[in-house]
Design a protein around this motif. Sequence first.
Motif, PDB file in Angstrom:
ATOM      1  N   SER A 247       8.312  -6.905 -10.636  1.00 12.00           N
ATOM      2  CA  SER A 247       9.340  -6.546  -9.663  1.00 12.00           C
ATOM      3  C   SER A 247      10.717  -6.400 -10.286  1.00 12.00           C
ATOM      4  N   SER A 248      10.902  -6.930 -11.488  1.00 14.55           N
ATOM      5  CA  SER A 248      12.206  -6.822 -12.140  1.00 14.55           C
ATOM      6  C   SER A 248      12.291  -5.648 -13.107  1.00 14.55           C
ATOM      7  N   ALA A 249      11.236  -4.834 -13.180  1.00 12.60           N
ATOM      8  CA  ALA A 249      11.242  -3.702 -14.109  1.00 12.60           C
ATOM      9  C   ALA A 249      12.353  -2.717 -13.750  1.00 12.60           C
ATOM     10  N   PHE A 250      12.910  -2.098 -14.770  1.00 10.09           N
ATOM     11  CA  PHE A 250      14.025  -1.172 -14.591  1.00 10.09           C
ATOM     12  C   PHE A 250      13.532   0.257 -14.779  1.00 10.09           C
ATOM     13  N   LEU A 251      13.433   1.004 -13.678  1.00 10.24           N
ATOM     14  CA  LEU A 251      12.969   2.385 -13.724  1.00 10.24           C
ATOM     15  C   LEU A 251      13.962   3.257 -12.967  1.00 10.24           C
ATOM     16  N   PRO A 252      15.099   3.528 -13.544  1.00  9.71           N
ATOM     17  CA  PRO A 252      16.154   4.223 -12.794  1.00  9.71           C
ATOM     18  C   PRO A 252      15.906   5.707 -12.603  1.00  9.71           C
ATOM     19  N   ARG A 253      14.920   6.294 -13.330  1.00  5.82           N
ATOM     20  CA  ARG A 253      14.705   7.739 -13.254  1.00  5.82           C
ATOM     21  C   ARG A 253      13.356   8.116 -12.663  1.00  5.82           C
ATOM     22  N   LEU A 254      12.568   7.147 -12.281  1.00  6.66           N
ATOM     23  CA  LEU A 254      11.204   7.426 -11.836  1.00  6.66           C
ATOM     24  C   LEU A 254      11.205   8.263 -10.558  1.00  6.66           C
ATOM     25  N   VAL A 255      10.504   9.400 -10.602  1.00  9.99           N
ATOM     26  CA  VAL A 255      10.417  10.316  -9.472  1.00  9.99           C
ATOM     27  C   VAL A 255       9.035  10.284  -8.842  1.00  9.99           C
ATOM     28  N   SER A 256       7.998  10.111  -9.663  1.00  8.17           N
ATOM     29  CA  SER A 256       6.626  10.141  -9.161  1.00  8.17           C
ATOM     30  C   SER A 256       5.841   8.974  -9.742  1.00  8.17           C
ATOM     31  N   LEU A 257       5.193   8.209  -8.855  1.00  9.49           N
ATOM     32  CA  LEU A 257       4.354   7.089  -9.284  1.00  9.49           C
ATOM     33  C   LEU A 257       3.027   7.148  -8.547  1.00  9.49           C
ATOM     34  N   ILE A 258       1.943   7.285  -9.302  1.00 13.65           N
ATOM     35  CA  ILE A 258       0.589   7.221  -8.756  1.00 13.65           C
ATOM     36  C   ILE A 258      -0.113   6.071  -9.450  1.00 13.65           C
ATOM     37  N   LEU A 259      -0.420   5.040  -8.690  1.00  3.72           N
ATOM     38  CA  LEU A 259      -1.005   3.830  -9.259  1.00  3.72           C
ATOM     39  C   LEU A 259      -2.323   3.553  -8.552  1.00  3.72           C
ATOM     40  N   ARG A 260      -3.424   3.996  -9.171  1.00  2.68           N
ATOM     41  CA  ARG A 260      -4.759   3.791  -8.606  1.00  2.68           C
ATOM     42  C   ARG A 260      -5.460   2.727  -9.436  1.00  2.68           C
ATOM     43  N   SER A 261      -5.154   1.507  -9.118  1.00  2.78           N
ATOM     44  CA  SER A 261      -5.708   0.357  -9.817  1.00  2.78           C
ATOM     45  C   SER A 261      -6.170  -0.655  -8.784  1.00  2.78           C
ATOM     46  N   PRO A 262      -7.089  -1.549  -9.152  1.00  2.86           N
ATOM     47  CA  PRO A 262      -7.527  -2.574  -8.204  1.00  2.86           C
ATOM     48  C   PRO A 262      -6.384  -3.508  -7.851  1.00  2.86           C
ATOM     49  N   ILE A 263      -6.528  -4.171  -6.736  1.00 11.03           N
ATOM     50  CA  ILE A 263      -5.476  -5.048  -6.245  1.00 11.03           C
ATOM     51  C   ILE A 263      -5.898  -6.492  -6.438  1.00 11.03           C
ATOM     52  N   HIS A 264      -5.121  -7.237  -7.168  1.00  9.50           N
ATOM     53  CA  HIS A 264      -5.347  -8.665  -7.328  1.00  9.50           C
ATOM     54  C   HIS A 264      -4.594  -9.426  -6.248  1.00  9.50           C
ATOM     55  N   ALA A 265      -5.199 -10.479  -5.757  1.00 10.73           N
ATOM     56  CA  ALA A 265      -4.493 -11.336  -4.818  1.00 10.73           C
ATOM     57  C   ALA A 265      -3.293 -11.954  -5.517  1.00 10.73           C
ATOM     58  N   GLY A 266      -2.135 -11.887  -4.881  1.00  8.60           N
ATOM     59  CA  GLY A 266      -0.930 -12.456  -5.462  1.00  8.60           C
ATOM     60  C   GLY A 266      -0.334 -11.626  -6.577  1.00  8.60           C
ATOM     61  N   ALA A 267      -0.729 -10.351  -6.694  1.00  9.31           N
ATOM     62  CA  ALA A 267      -0.181  -9.498  -7.747  1.00  9.31           C
ATOM     63  C   ALA A 267       1.307  -9.268  -7.523  1.00  9.31           C
ATOM     64  N   ALA A 268       2.013  -9.020  -8.608  1.00 13.73           N
ATOM     65  CA  ALA A 268       3.459  -8.811  -8.516  1.00 13.73           C
ATOM     66  C   ALA A 268       3.767  -7.601  -7.647  1.00 13.73           C
TER      67      ALA A 268
END
Length: 642
Positions: A247-268
């Motif tokens: 949650s603290s990652a710095f991505l000031p230019r990100l326009v497109s994010l596709i994240l198809r990964s499994p979901i862990h309980a309590g994931a950040a």
Amino acid sequence: MDLFKIKTAQRLERCKRQDLEGVLRLVADYLVQAGTESDPRLQHDSFVGRLRLLQPLAAVCHTWRRATLPLFYQTAACYIKELPRSNSASRDSSSALTKTSSVPDSTPHHPGYIQRTNLELITSGGHQKFVRRLAIDLVGDVSPDQPIALLAEMGFGRACWPKIKKLRVSHWHGFKPSKPTAYSAESLARFNAYLLHTLPKLTSVKYNSSDDRRFYSEFPLDGLLASTLSRLTEVKITSGLIPDMCSSAFLPRLVSLILRSPIHAGAAHLPRIFAETLEHLHIGFSSTESIWGRFYVADDAQTVHFKQLQSLVLEYSEAIDDKRSISRAQKENRLYSASDSLEPAKTSSLYSYSSDDSGRELCGGDGCRGAQVTCSRARPVFSRLQHLSIRKYPFSIARVLQHFPIDSIPHISIRDIRKGWTSLHAALVTEMTSLRVHISQQFESKREEQQYQMWVNRLFSVSSRLTSLQLQASTTLPLTLPDVTGLTRLVSLSFSMMVDLGTVPNLLSRLSHLRQLAMHVYPRVSSWSTRNLGVLEGGDYDLLAQLPPLSCSLQSLVAYIGQETDGGYARRLTVDDDSDDPLAIERELAWIMARIPSLAVFKTEEWTSRAVRACIDELMVYNSIQPYVKHLSSVELAVWKY
């Protein structure tokens, strides 16, 4: 004056040539890129294989070569495939095949693998200025050290790549009955370090390997992502592992994010600071609570507001490594099943709040309350959203939709759902302008299929703002369209299911703005003859001239029947059909087209196209009706693949 004419002619010729080269570039780019983003079946295709499609085009003439070669060199491609260890004959034949290609084969230096790359062609010809992308495609048991070795062998690290900004890594491990090989952390670190050193201007990372969880203990590109997050504009990840994006990652230019990964309980949670720039987001969730936990925090000052977000895809999947996930899913299922009877007007939303005892306002909906998320004022977080897609959600869809201003989102898609469609009450749908509902699984019973028919009837009966509607379901009975419709604003309508053709004329006559209609026609019988007994029977075509038009707005009609024959007009109706006419459905389609003077294009499969053309030719013979069906002579009959 003559000089002016010559220069003008030269400019015109130059424009024509430039236009031709532009068209050729589009065609060539399509051959290389088509379907790789949206079709999972093409995700495993190597770029080297696709680049070979350009070689015949480049050999036509100088103009074609000039248009296609920059695209050939636009991608620096490496392909490594493991060969069966026990089949030397297969290995030799594969090696011989690749040796003859203009894309070199390095297999003789690395027994047991096929290695192809166009890097040698690029560097030897000095074409580095064209390269925009590095594509690494791996198949089988290929460790991260092997692509590094191939790149080093081709001199990739020694050359200058001033314009490479995109990286694509694809690894399909295959289905191995034996225990998978775990690649060492050291080789993975070397792989990340090499990419980081050779790609200093990287802005786009795409990674595709859905089965890599069996081979790695961490996401394979974590090192590269951690060092480039501040300049990345595009991230697309399909993986069995979750990338380390805290949650603290710095991505000031990100326009497109596709994240198809499994979901862990309590994931950040997702990084929050990039929300100002995101335009496209595709993310997974395992419950309504897990969605809103990513977008809200207790402190309203830290709540993200997606000011630029235009496209949002929420894809449901069960959380892994959580013993409570099954029991929680069962509990949610009972909760949402009970809630299906609720009217949507009685549910809360982001824009209707209730106050708790402390005087602070709670976000509406069970999702926000379940996460104990509070907001100090009503403020939309998706103010510019144009496309909303919800996929694979097994419970009440209304529970997700209540968190969005559905009356201001132009396009809403609900895909791969099971029973959640039952909560899409007609009153809820009336607020939408564009809707796609895709029911992925077969109906479990005839009763459930009948419920779907009743749902469609209610959907069509109420007055609605919908201008575009797509319905897709696996039905065994033909869908009957209701006589009463309130969808008077529809411009585009699509049925990816079998439709009773006999109910279509009445529908068309009530949709005065409809320009596009696509449907899968039930091939065996139609209710038209029983609903219109005595009309157009016995060749009474003169009556056709006296019937009113069905539509003066419809321009494109797609009617897929899907019955193939051996090439002749063979009888394809079964013995229990009521009609003795083997072309009953095609003739009915021709009569419908005859009553649509605005029709410009008719698309269907090849057999139906020929049969409908024959039926149209029959109609055109009658002089008395020719003035009323003259538009049929100019209708384009195109073959369309369903």
